[in-house]
Design a protein around this motif. Structure first.
Motif, PDB file in Angstrom:
ATOM      1  N   LEU A  46       0.802  -1.165   0.122  1.00  0.00           N
ATOM      2  CA  LEU A  46      -0.105   0.043  -0.002  1.00  0.00           C
ATOM      3  C   LEU A  46       0.813   1.158   0.171  1.00  0.00           C
ATOM      4  O   LEU A  46       0.687   2.040  -0.756  1.00  0.00           O
ATOM      5  N   ALA A  47       1.951   1.164   0.810  1.00  0.00           N
ATOM      6  CA  ALA A  47       2.678   2.374   0.832  1.00  0.00           C
ATOM      7  C   ALA A  47       3.609   2.634  -0.633  1.00  0.00           C
ATOM      8  O   ALA A  47       3.647   3.741  -0.977  1.00  0.00           O
ATOM      9  N   ASP A  48       3.977   1.677  -1.420  1.00  0.00           N
ATOM     10  CA  ASP A  48       4.267   1.745  -2.689  1.00  0.00           C
ATOM     11  C   ASP A  48       3.194   2.434  -3.522  1.00  0.00           C
ATOM     12  O   ASP A  48       4.069   3.348  -4.412  1.00  0.00           O
ATOM     13  N   VAL A  49       2.028   2.463  -3.382  1.00  0.00           N
ATOM     14  CA  VAL A  49       1.188   3.067  -4.142  1.00  0.00           C
ATOM     15  C   VAL A  49       0.514   4.475  -3.417  1.00  0.00           C
ATOM     16  O   VAL A  49      -0.610   4.925  -3.662  1.00  0.00           O
ATOM     17  N   GLY A  50       1.268   4.805  -2.261  1.00  0.00           N
ATOM     18  CA  GLY A  50       0.755   5.978  -1.708  1.00  0.00           C
ATOM     19  C   GLY A  50      -0.593   5.901  -0.976  1.00  0.00           C
ATOM     20  O   GLY A  50      -1.042   6.948  -0.441  1.00  0.00           O
ATOM     21  N   ASP A  78     -11.902   7.281  -0.653  1.00  0.00           N
ATOM     22  CA  ASP A  78     -10.942   7.719  -1.517  1.00  0.00           C
ATOM     23  C   ASP A  78      -9.752   6.530  -1.272  1.00  0.00           C
ATOM     24  O   ASP A  78      -9.183   6.323  -2.441  1.00  0.00           O
ATOM     25  N   VAL A  79      -9.485   6.189  -0.276  1.00  0.00           N
ATOM     26  CA  VAL A  79      -8.471   4.993  -0.035  1.00  0.00           C
ATOM     27  C   VAL A  79      -8.856   3.860  -0.541  1.00  0.00           C
ATOM     28  O   VAL A  79      -8.247   3.030  -1.274  1.00  0.00           O
ATOM     29  N   VAL A  80     -10.311   3.632  -0.479  1.00  0.00           N
ATOM     30  CA  VAL A  80     -10.820   2.142  -1.137  1.00  0.00           C
ATOM     31  C   VAL A  80     -10.883   2.122  -2.445  1.00  0.00           C
ATOM     32  O   VAL A  80     -10.247   1.239  -3.089  1.00  0.00           O
ATOM     33  N   ARG A  81     -11.220   3.551  -3.045  1.00  0.00           N
ATOM     34  CA  ARG A  81     -10.881   3.701  -4.465  1.00  0.00           C
ATOM     35  C   ARG A  81      -9.650   3.430  -5.007  1.00  0.00           C
ATOM     36  O   ARG A  81      -9.276   2.889  -6.290  1.00  0.00           O
ATOM     37  N   GLY A  82      -8.495   4.021  -4.264  1.00  0.00           N
ATOM     38  CA  GLY A  82      -7.074   3.992  -4.481  1.00  0.00           C
ATOM     39  C   GLY A  82      -6.476   2.372  -4.668  1.00  0.00           C
ATOM     40  O   GLY A  82      -5.982   1.908  -5.303  1.00  0.00           O
TER      41      GLY A  82
END
Length: 93
Positions: A46-50, A78-82
């Motif tokens: 998750l950190a790799d994609v911010g 917005d995190v779920v969409r990310g």
């Protein structure tokens, strides 16, 4: 026809494909250690994609000590969409 395997008091259905499945090194770990590794792997991915799941952690039950679950917790839309977008990119969609 699926066979039945006993796993520390729990019953799991095993199909023919199970015999050819690669062995995951995490399966050899203590359930707590496997859960901790899974949490760290997901945090890093998750950190790799911010992205961050602030409630990501381990949920162990005293009633079922062999079953240690990873708690994904709650997240803003917005995190779920990310996360969904990152999974889709990884799946080649």
């Amino acid at each position: 026809m699926a066979s039945t395997k006993e796993i520390e008091g729990a019953t799991e259905q095993a199909g023919p494909a199970d015999s050819a499945a690669p062995v995951d090194p995490a399966d050899e770990l203590d359930p707590w250690d496997a859960a901790e590794e899974a949490v760290e792997e997901l945090k890093a991915a998750l950190a790799d994609v911010g992205l961050v799941l602030p409630s990501l952690g381990i949920n162990a039950s005293a009633l079922m000590p062999w079953l240690v679950l990873v708690e994904l917790g709650g997240a803003r839309p917005d995190v779920v969409r990310g996360i969904a977008a990152a999974v889709k990119r990884g799946a080649g969609a």
